[in-house]
Design a protein around this motif. Structure first.
Motif, mmCIF file in Angstrom:
data_model
loop_
_atom_site.group_PDB
_atom_site.id
_atom_site.type_symbol
_atom_site.label_atom_id
_atom_site.label_comp_id
_atom_site.label_asym_id
_atom_site.label_seq_id
_atom_site.Cartn_x
_atom_site.Cartn_y
_atom_site.Cartn_z
ATOM 1 N N ARG A 50 -16.791 9.042 4.588
ATOM 2 C CA ARG A 50 -17.197 8.007 3.638
ATOM 3 C C ARG A 50 -15.967 7.637 2.809
ATOM 4 O O ARG A 50 -15.139 8.494 2.505
ATOM 5 N N VAL A 51 -15.862 6.372 2.467
ATOM 6 C CA VAL A 51 -14.743 5.883 1.667
ATOM 7 C C VAL A 51 -15.303 5.062 0.518
ATOM 8 O O VAL A 51 -16.269 4.319 0.688
ATOM 9 N N THR A 52 -14.697 5.215 -0.644
ATOM 10 C CA THR A 52 -15.032 4.377 -1.789
ATOM 11 C C THR A 52 -13.763 3.658 -2.217
ATOM 12 O O THR A 52 -12.706 4.278 -2.339
ATOM 13 N N ALA A 53 -13.881 2.349 -2.439
ATOM 14 C CA ALA A 53 -12.761 1.561 -2.949
ATOM 15 C C ALA A 53 -12.971 1.332 -4.438
ATOM 16 O O ALA A 53 -14.020 0.833 -4.850
ATOM 17 N N GLY A 54 -11.992 1.717 -5.226
ATOM 18 C CA GLY A 54 -11.975 1.370 -6.635
ATOM 19 C C GLY A 54 -11.232 0.059 -6.780
ATOM 20 O O GLY A 54 -10.175 -0.122 -6.173
ATOM 21 N N VAL A 55 -11.774 -0.867 -7.565
ATOM 22 C CA VAL A 55 -11.164 -2.191 -7.713
ATOM 23 C C VAL A 55 -10.929 -2.481 -9.191
ATOM 24 O O VAL A 55 -11.806 -2.260 -10.024
ATOM 25 N N ARG A 56 -9.738 -2.990 -9.473
ATOM 26 C CA ARG A 56 -9.422 -3.451 -10.820
ATOM 27 C C ARG A 56 -8.494 -4.660 -10.717
ATOM 28 O O ARG A 56 -7.883 -4.914 -9.683
ATOM 29 N N ARG A 112 -3.763 -10.449 -9.608
ATOM 30 C CA ARG A 112 -3.281 -9.264 -8.891
ATOM 31 C C ARG A 112 -4.393 -8.224 -8.933
ATOM 32 O O ARG A 112 -4.796 -7.771 -10.008
ATOM 33 N N TYR A 113 -4.891 -7.890 -7.746
ATOM 34 C CA TYR A 113 -5.905 -6.851 -7.588
ATOM 35 C C TYR A 113 -5.213 -5.547 -7.254
ATOM 36 O O TYR A 113 -4.229 -5.535 -6.495
ATOM 37 N N GLU A 114 -5.724 -4.448 -7.788
ATOM 38 C CA GLU A 114 -5.277 -3.122 -7.392
ATOM 39 C C GLU A 114 -6.491 -2.363 -6.887
ATOM 40 O O GLU A 114 -7.567 -2.432 -7.494
ATOM 41 N N ILE A 115 -6.291 -1.668 -5.779
ATOM 42 C CA ILE A 115 -7.391 -0.992 -5.106
ATOM 43 C C ILE A 115 -6.978 0.448 -4.827
ATOM 44 O O ILE A 115 -5.873 0.703 -4.336
ATOM 45 N N GLY A 116 -7.867 1.377 -5.139
ATOM 46 C CA GLY A 116 -7.679 2.775 -4.759
ATOM 47 C C GLY A 116 -8.724 3.120 -3.720
ATOM 48 O O GLY A 116 -9.895 2.763 -3.874
ATOM 49 N N LEU A 117 -8.309 3.793 -2.658
ATOM 50 C CA LEU A 117 -9.249 4.247 -1.637
ATOM 51 C C LEU A 117 -9.435 5.749 -1.775
ATOM 52 O O LEU A 117 -8.455 6.504 -1.785
ATOM 53 N N PHE A 118 -10.701 6.162 -1.877
ATOM 54 C CA PHE A 118 -11.046 7.555 -2.117
ATOM 55 C C PHE A 118 -11.870 8.102 -0.955
ATOM 56 O O PHE A 118 -12.843 7.473 -0.541
ATOM 57 N N ARG A 119 -11.478 9.254 -0.435
ATOM 58 C CA ARG A 119 -12.223 9.925 0.632
ATOM 59 C C ARG A 119 -13.425 10.634 0.020
ATOM 60 O O ARG A 119 -13.291 11.337 -0.986
ATOM 61 N N ALA A 120 -14.575 10.465 0.650
ATOM 62 C CA ALA A 120 -15.812 11.172 0.258
ATOM 63 C C ALA A 120 -15.928 11.214 -1.258
ATOM 64 O O ALA A 120 -16.015 10.185 -1.904
ATOM 65 N N CYS A 157 0.838 -1.192 0.000
ATOM 66 C CA CYS A 157 0.000 0.000 0.000
ATOM 67 C C CYS A 157 0.876 1.245 0.000
ATOM 68 O O CYS A 157 1.931 1.279 0.642
ATOM 69 N N ARG A 158 0.415 2.252 -0.720
ATOM 70 C CA ARG A 158 1.048 3.566 -0.749
ATOM 71 C C ARG A 158 0.022 4.567 -0.246
ATOM 72 O O ARG A 158 -1.101 4.597 -0.734
ATOM 73 N N TYR A 159 0.401 5.385 0.734
ATOM 74 C CA TYR A 159 -0.512 6.327 1.378
ATOM 75 C C TYR A 159 -0.214 7.743 0.895
ATOM 76 O O TYR A 159 0.941 8.166 0.878
ATOM 77 N N PHE A 160 -1.272 8.486 0.525
ATOM 78 C CA PHE A 160 -1.101 9.843 0.037
ATOM 79 C C PHE A 160 -1.718 10.880 0.972
ATOM 80 O O PHE A 160 -1.167 11.946 1.162
ATOM 81 N N SER A 161 -2.892 10.565 1.520
ATOM 82 C CA SER A 161 -3.547 11.480 2.456
ATOM 83 C C SER A 161 -4.361 10.660 3.450
ATOM 84 O O SER A 161 -4.782 9.548 3.145
ATOM 85 N N ALA A 162 -4.557 11.233 4.624
ATOM 86 C CA ALA A 162 -5.203 10.495 5.708
ATOM 87 C C ALA A 162 -6.711 10.361 5.493
ATOM 88 O O ALA A 162 -7.352 11.247 4.941
ATOM 89 N N ILE A 163 -7.230 9.249 5.964
ATOM 90 C CA ILE A 163 -8.669 9.008 6.052
ATOM 91 C C ILE A 163 -8.982 8.917 7.539
ATOM 92 O O ILE A 163 -8.184 8.380 8.308
ATOM 93 N N ALA A 164 -10.135 9.456 7.948
ATOM 94 C CA ALA A 164 -10.504 9.407 9.368
ATOM 95 C C ALA A 164 -11.998 9.164 9.511
ATOM 96 O O ALA A 164 -12.788 9.542 8.647
ATOM 97 N N PHE A 165 -12.374 8.521 10.620
ATOM 98 C CA PHE A 165 -13.785 8.382 10.962
ATOM 99 C C PHE A 165 -14.319 9.778 11.253
ATOM 100 O O PHE A 165 -13.628 10.572 11.883
ATOM 101 N N PRO A 166 -15.480 10.159 10.760
ATOM 102 C CA PRO A 166 -16.553 9.398 10.136
ATOM 103 C C PRO A 166 -16.651 9.595 8.625
ATOM 104 O O PRO A 166 -17.740 9.649 8.081
#
Length: 152
Positions: free
Chosen positions: A81-87, A97-105, A70-79
């Motif tokens: 919303r997060v969306t995971a992009g999957v390819r 091999r799955y690649e996942i992007g996590l997107f804030r709001a 995993c490579r981290y670019f910016s923090a995510i915090a509760f509460p």
């Protein structure tokens, strides 16, 4: 996955909404790094179960994680919303091999990008087996080219 460039949502054929929980935050006030890996697992395995191509309780074939990162670019915090992009980046005989992007709001750029490799094995022997055709077909739809319109 690039060394420096953040992906945007359009680079993922499937988007999966996720929920942060109160306990996901660590003492530094953001989601702890181990939770990102749980997000990856939840997004990918949720898609597979929902599509009916993985029976986690009794299916003859299961996926074992043999690599992750995993490579981290910016923090995510509760509460948030997060969306995971999957390819799917690579589809082998018995591995993917799955690649996942996590997107804030509603952010366009990923807060984190990760990957993991599943090797599919016989549940009993734990020996690699070819991907079952229904699973292979579903995974083929997660290849980046699957999200691009056909040429005119």
């Amino acid at each position: 996955m690039s060394d420096r460039i953040r992906d945007d949502r359009s680079q993922y054929p499937r988007l999966v909404p996720l929920t942060t929980r109160w306990g996901d935050n660590d003492v530094y006030g953001h989601v702890n790094n181990v939770v990102y890996y749980a997000f990856f697992d939840t997004a990918v395995n949720g898609l597979l179960v929902e599509a009916g191509v993985l029976d986690i309780a009794a299916g003859p074939v299961i996926g074992l994680v043999v690599e992750s990162g995993c490579r981290y670019f910016s923090a995510i915090a509760f509460p948030e919303r997060v969306t995971a992009g999957v390819r799917v980046a690579r589809l082998g005989r018995s591995s993917v091999r799955y690649e996942i992007g996590l997107f804030r709001a509603d952010d366009a750029e990923a807060a984190a990008q990760g990957h993991f490799v599943h090797v599919y094995v016989d549940r009993g022997t734990r020996r690699p087996v070819p991907l079952p055709e229904p699973l292979r077909g579903f995974l083929g739809g997660l290849l980046p080219a699957a999200s691009e319109p056909p040429p005119p």
